[in-house]
Write a protein that holds these residues in place. Structure first.
Motif, short mmCIF file in Angstrom:
data_model
loop_
_atom_site.label_atom_id
_atom_site.label_comp_id
_atom_site.label_asym_id
_atom_site.label_seq_id
_atom_site.Cartn_x
_atom_site.Cartn_y
_atom_site.Cartn_z
N GLN A 78 2.30 1.69 -11.22
CA GLN A 78 3.75 1.48 -11.26
C GLN A 78 4.33 1.81 -12.62
O GLN A 78 5.36 2.47 -12.72
CB GLN A 78 4.05 0.02 -10.91
CG GLN A 78 5.48 -0.25 -10.54
CD GLN A 78 5.61 -1.61 -9.85
OE1 GLN A 78 4.80 -2.50 -10.08
NE2 GLN A 78 6.63 -1.75 -9.01
N ALA A 129 2.28 1.77 -3.45
CA ALA A 129 1.24 2.24 -4.37
C ALA A 129 0.95 3.72 -4.13
O ALA A 129 0.81 4.51 -5.07
CB ALA A 129 -0.02 1.40 -4.20
N LEU A 162 -0.92 -0.43 -7.15
CA LEU A 162 0.48 -0.58 -7.55
C LEU A 162 0.51 -1.05 -9.01
O LEU A 162 1.24 -0.50 -9.84
CB LEU A 162 1.19 -1.57 -6.63
CG LEU A 162 2.69 -1.71 -6.84
CD1 LEU A 162 3.39 -0.37 -6.70
CD2 LEU A 162 3.30 -2.72 -5.85
N CYS A 183 0.84 -1.21 0.00
CA CYS A 183 0.00 0.00 0.00
C CYS A 183 0.87 1.25 0.00
O CYS A 183 0.60 2.21 -0.73
CB CYS A 183 -0.94 0.01 1.21
SG CYS A 183 -2.35 -1.10 1.03
#
Lengths: 347, 347, 347, 347
Positions: free
Chosen positions: A248, A40, A244, A37
């Motif tokens: 990402q 992210a 994420l 988390c």
């Protein structure tokens, strides 16, 4: 059978599935206090260009709207929304269930006008009425339209002027940001809104919405609200994985762009076939108006939502493309429509 | 200064004051379980011609609406009201605070049309939306108009057809029942409504509304709701006294008749002066439209409510007569208006 | 039949009745914005020796507790009360109905110990639990006991230390302040509490409680809460009259003193008869323990509340004296008890 | 570092992961109306030996408890729970936030005694108090203990006798059913409870609890409650996948059995080391009491929850094994403990 029913009919993008597998047997802290988390959130903050934003991951849209509004308003305070707003029509009274009135104003193509905010504030003068304290808008809207930066700035100014919290529902934010005529950036939202959320569910995640809190007062004890409203997952990193995966390496934008591209092809095709629209959109929701006759045939082969009766002979439907729509399915739909029209002309 | 501000500016009728004095040192059971409440209920039941009606006395209108709706609806159920309905605009979101959505439809002169009910029911199709479960109407309405028996029967039928509870807010029921063109009797309400209330506060009582429950399901454990919502007075017989005073010898009707007579004189006079009305009424609420110029002068000598701007030059106001309005004050007001007009013509 | 049932069985003291009559035909502003309320507040402020206190008049105890707590707490915040506290046992879950948990601690003779507050605060550590935000105490307590100034100061300090709001329920404050062993003054409450209320209903008023707000944050928009919770009377001056009657010339203290004097006589008599007490009190509530045999006979001639079974053979009852109790009735009760005992001894 | 922190630190069992992958690009109906959910429900119904049970999949425990209780109770009704019950202590007042009081009784090793139910019912006699309407129990309990069939039958009878709904929280039902001394079968729950849930989150699923409704009245419109409380996932089949994975080939039982086996080894080892227990359990939660000295060393290498201080020198901790605990980690923990003890003895 073809489906243009919605953008939440299929699982998750490859990035998310891979993360699920890769992290499956690792041990994580519970309730969203884990490192995934955190990672992210770091990616999202970069997008926001705002290190002070507080981010929380919740499971779904109604959950999020209910939690945010419960956290932001005092019992006598109300939220202003357009008459097509999700919190007004499609959340089974979740906002009222948490004690708050939704004051509705007429939307224009699903959008809030700044003047409407003035009017509501003027009309609510004393303690015999609720006190407007928040403006709720969606981008893209429930009618697939988007706000321009200028429009959003005007609403934001109006909110500041009246001391109202500006809350933006971004269940379909990806599609809005990737629309051909969009001029809003993620970082603009962080400057113009007090709180908003980035939708995962409708843009390639299994579930999850990321709430972004900008106003300091709203940050206070927000986790208490998540827990109390039943939105805190024990395995909170599952939500972290969704975001994420999306942020990402930019999947969030890629997936939305794909959905929009499919919608653009469909829109162009529908126009060439002379099919009118209930409302002009540039995102992944399209609202063509079909004759009831044509619609009857179409429904045998295509899933979509009946939106509203336009007149005795015609009906508006909602067609939605998604991160996973196949371009060939769009082509098939257009062929089918042309075919049905030809048959009609013959008969 | 003259006042046509409202019908709750003065104390109570003589019958009530006398009962207060006569019973002051007697000992009464608490929480409405006393013999005065019983006696008052017996008089009301006679009016209703319904021995099975269950009657409860509450303190005020918002208290009553909130309690009734909390008792009648499940959390996902909603109440339908016209856009001018008291529960929608003037109760500080008390209904939403108890968890329920108020679904609004456009009223016609403050009244609900049966077709509007159909439309709401049709639109609320599944669990993503609230479920309409009650229709709320006021008689007289917030705009001073009244329902005919035929209109009320049509709404009642519609409610039965759709399985909706019909709840009538009778905060100004006295004035409605005594209007010259009224054809509804108290006993009709007991047959056509599932639950309604008889307003005391605005018809000569110090406080108090009498809730009449006809539908058996709604009778169940109603006292729990009164208590939980803070409406159960320790000295409950004080409320009993209000309704004993009003119904023992017909004061309820006499007082309403007086208020209406004053309103009739005022209405007639305003018409003779050529002053238009926002809405035509036959009860104790009158909505004349004055030029802003005239209004400015008038406000120096008369208290009334500004209702709404009609256009750039004129404004509708609300004038209310009451059980205690002096006929001579009505005459004074009319003289004053005539005088102001004469002055205007001269200048 | 004699009645020591409660202190709300009879009407109002003469001062209040007289004001009701004298002001009955005057015109007053609605909803508590009238001059009588203002006058009543001025008298109370003088008692408080605090000009900045904000005062509101509500109809009853549950209404007041519910409104105050709804106004003071955020949804995840909870109120600490002793296990005998009125909000915990006798308000039909009104506090929970407005969304808040009541955290209970063991009371000592109905009183809160400062250490209990520490313990609750220590145990509630994170967002998986509610957050204690208020301490609720009653004076006199539900068991008729009173706080000493030192005790109240200790609780007040504890609240400040932990950032908790101190709310004192004064439904029977008059009796507490006039108890022989009391050392608290009205002005002390204004210094030690954040919010409290002065009970009218149980001390000679027809209805009404006066909420005194000391903490600035709690003053904000309090009228919205009163309205939303159904506690705002249209004829608000009726409540103003109650407190003007009670405080203009000290009736509040005189009435409470009378109730206490009657209780003192009764207490003394009971002691002389050797009847034990469930709890020692100095206010208008007395909790004698009778043998079941004696109780059976007593109940034929005296109304009182059964409080709790003490053991197989005996039961505690609650006897309450009031502003209007006749001393001769107390004497009659004591004679009766003596008589019953004599009969018993003979048989 | 070893972790015996909880049973929700790792992802999902292989069956679930595989289903996620296999169905990822298929198109599914939204909001739990898909065929995977149907299939999962069919498997569960087989376990229940009850075709009429209605099954819904929700996201997590607090969400489920809140939704079930909101659906089952009227506003004045309350739920009875033991003082260690999850809804009482660890859900941030979610039940109270939906308007309902939690009445607590003293639990015995985390379990409800039938007599406690009687007492609560007896004490709640009238409309000044909430009305008990539901009994909430957990199996296994929050203290890791389990109900015997006889105990559950006694509670079930008591509930029927008093007209109370019996709701069993099965967040850790798997571990309870697979305990060595358990004599309850899944089908027994379907006969003895009115509503219960089977926990997925703590037994190898990514998320999800399966609510089983037996009582007809509770089945009505349950989906409205799920939606209103924010528990209805757009991609509802994700929840279906969890339970299909768990019940298609018995993973549910296999995973729980594994967790219990690890706990058994740990329990046995602790006993051999002479370490006392706060409470005797046979499920995957163990509550050893360590000297503070030992604990300090232990915490450097093992994650677990501090449960409560037992006395000045010792502390109870909670250790939890899971579907994914490695037996070798249990052995490592026991070696470590032995080692620490030896060091202590030397010094």
């Amino acid at each position: 059978m073809l489906s243009f029913m919605n953008d939440y009919s299929e699982g998750a993008c490859v990035e998310i599935l891979k993360l699920l597998e890769d992290t499956n047997t690792m041990q994580h802290a519970g309730y969203g206090m884990d490192s995934i988390c955190e990672e992210a959130k770091a990616y999202i903050k970069k997008e926001l260009e705002n290190e002070l934003a507080e981010i929380h991951f919740l499971t779904g849209g109604t959950q999020t709207n209910k939690t945010v509004i419960a956290a932001a308003l005092r019992p006598y305070e109300a939220v202003i929304a357009v008459d097509t707003g999700h919190i007004h029509v499609h959340e089974t009274g979740a906002i009222e269930n948490s004690g708050h009135k939704v004051i509705t104003v007429k939307g224009v193509a699903g959008k809030m006008l700044p003047e409407a905010i003035d009017k509501v504030v003027e009309e609510h003068t004393d303690e015999h009425m609720v006190k407007p304290a928040m403006v709720y808008i969606s981008n893209s809207t429930e009618l697939g339209t988007i706000y321009t930066k200028q429009e959003l700035e005007a609403i934001s100014r109006k909110c500041k002027e009246h001391g109202l919290i500006l809350f933006l529902d971004g269940a379909r934010l990806g599609s809005a940001l990737m629309a051909c005529d969009n001029d809003i950036k993620m970082r603009d939202l962080a400057q113009l809104c007090d709180i908003f959320y980035i939708g995962g569910t409708k843009n390639g995640a299994l579930l999850g919405e990321a709430v972004i809190i900008l106003q300091d007062r709203l940050k206070e004890n927000f986790r208490y609200y998540i827990k109390q409203n039943g939105g805190m997952l024990a395995k909170g990193w599952i939500l972290g994985i969704q975001f994420l995966g999306l942020f990402q390496e930019g999947a969030f934008y890629r997936l939305a762009e794909h959905a929009n591209r499919c919608a653009d092809i469909l829109r162009k095709g529908l126009k060439e076939l002379g099919i009118p629209m209930l409302v002009e959109t540039t995102t992944n929701q399209i609202f063509p108006i079909f004759s009831n006759e044509l619609l009857e045939d179409l429904e045998k082969e295509v899933k979509m939502s009946i939106w509203e009766r336009v007149d005795r002979e015609s009906t508006a439907v909602r067609m939605v493309t998604s991160w996973n729509t196949k371009e060939e399915d769009v082509e098939k739909l257009l062929f089918l429509l042309e075919d049905l029209r030809l048959q009609k002309e013959k008969s």
